[in-house]
Motif scaffolding. Sequence first.
Motif, mmCIF file in Angstrom:
data_model
loop_
_atom_site.group_PDB
_atom_site.id
_atom_site.type_symbol
_atom_site.label_atom_id
_atom_site.label_comp_id
_atom_site.label_asym_id
_atom_site.label_seq_id
_atom_site.Cartn_x
_atom_site.Cartn_y
_atom_site.Cartn_z
ATOM 1 N N THR A 194 -2.223 60.899 -18.517
ATOM 2 C CA THR A 194 -2.288 59.551 -19.321
ATOM 3 C C THR A 194 -0.927 59.228 -19.909
ATOM 4 O O THR A 194 -0.482 58.029 -19.823
ATOM 5 C CB THR A 194 -3.299 59.737 -20.348
ATOM 6 O OG1 THR A 194 -4.562 60.120 -19.760
ATOM 7 C CG2 THR A 194 -3.431 58.354 -21.027
ATOM 8 N N ASP A 195 -0.005 60.201 -20.365
ATOM 9 C CA ASP A 195 1.179 60.094 -20.968
ATOM 10 C C ASP A 195 2.165 59.434 -19.910
ATOM 11 O O ASP A 195 3.061 58.611 -20.075
ATOM 12 C CB ASP A 195 1.706 61.398 -21.438
ATOM 13 C CG ASP A 195 3.013 61.351 -22.094
ATOM 14 O OD1 ASP A 195 2.988 60.494 -23.056
ATOM 15 O OD2 ASP A 195 3.878 62.139 -21.953
ATOM 16 N N LYS A 196 2.093 59.753 -18.636
ATOM 17 C CA LYS A 196 2.729 59.326 -17.597
ATOM 18 C C LYS A 196 2.688 57.784 -17.052
ATOM 19 O O LYS A 196 3.570 57.083 -17.096
ATOM 20 C CB LYS A 196 2.550 60.121 -16.272
ATOM 21 C CG LYS A 196 3.750 59.940 -15.335
ATOM 22 C CD LYS A 196 3.242 60.962 -14.107
ATOM 23 C CE LYS A 196 4.301 61.019 -13.099
ATOM 24 N NZ LYS A 196 3.895 62.125 -11.953
ATOM 25 N N VAL A 197 1.355 57.513 -17.231
ATOM 26 C CA VAL A 197 0.988 56.011 -16.971
ATOM 27 C C VAL A 197 1.504 55.248 -18.062
ATOM 28 O O VAL A 197 2.021 54.320 -18.088
ATOM 29 C CB VAL A 197 -0.477 55.941 -16.838
ATOM 30 C CG1 VAL A 197 -1.078 54.633 -16.659
ATOM 31 C CG2 VAL A 197 -0.995 56.868 -15.540
ATOM 32 N N THR A 222 4.192 52.468 -17.748
ATOM 33 C CA THR A 222 3.706 50.880 -18.324
ATOM 34 C C THR A 222 4.634 50.348 -19.200
ATOM 35 O O THR A 222 4.997 49.180 -19.056
ATOM 36 C CB THR A 222 2.242 50.774 -18.874
ATOM 37 O OG1 THR A 222 1.366 51.534 -17.680
ATOM 38 C CG2 THR A 222 1.863 49.579 -19.363
ATOM 39 N N THR A 223 5.053 51.074 -20.033
ATOM 40 C CA THR A 223 6.105 50.676 -20.923
ATOM 41 C C THR A 223 7.463 50.356 -20.707
ATOM 42 O O THR A 223 7.966 49.262 -20.730
ATOM 43 C CB THR A 223 6.543 51.911 -21.865
ATOM 44 O OG1 THR A 223 4.924 52.131 -22.682
ATOM 45 C CG2 THR A 223 7.231 51.270 -23.194
ATOM 46 N N MET A 224 7.915 51.011 -19.518
ATOM 47 C CA MET A 224 9.101 50.672 -19.016
ATOM 48 C C MET A 224 8.996 49.444 -18.290
ATOM 49 O O MET A 224 9.883 48.418 -18.513
ATOM 50 C CB MET A 224 9.563 51.888 -17.845
ATOM 51 C CG MET A 224 9.876 53.017 -18.407
ATOM 52 S SD MET A 224 10.751 54.334 -17.550
ATOM 53 C CE MET A 224 9.412 54.833 -16.575
ATOM 54 N N VAL A 225 7.720 49.190 -17.313
ATOM 55 C CA VAL A 225 7.748 48.041 -16.492
ATOM 56 C C VAL A 225 7.620 46.927 -17.552
ATOM 57 O O VAL A 225 8.115 45.786 -17.427
ATOM 58 C CB VAL A 225 6.376 48.021 -15.700
ATOM 59 C CG1 VAL A 225 6.239 46.557 -15.112
ATOM 60 C CG2 VAL A 225 6.769 49.114 -14.620
ATOM 61 N N ALA A 226 6.817 46.896 -18.595
ATOM 62 C CA ALA A 226 6.613 45.840 -19.531
ATOM 63 C C ALA A 226 7.874 45.649 -20.581
ATOM 64 O O ALA A 226 8.252 44.458 -20.518
ATOM 65 C CB ALA A 226 5.586 46.101 -20.710
#
Length: 71
Positions: free
Chosen positions: A5-8, A12-16
């Motif tokens: 979950t931490d990896k996802v 997601t944060t990097m892409v956003a």
Amino acid sequence: MNPQTDKVVKRTTMVATAVASYFLLTGDYGPEPNVLDPIKRKILSAQDSMKQFIFGSKGEPSEKERSDNAK
């Protein structure tokens, strides 16, 4: 937190962050030429190349069309 979950969440944060940065930069410049134009052209070129590779060229007829026209 679960490692998966931490990896996802991190991805997601990097892409956003990247998407938000892109929109903020293009919003500042609008339709005027800017520093992102070369990147945009390369992305569009790659997109066109992939479409051509997958769907074939619009300019040349397919093998079936050529054989039908020869008859």
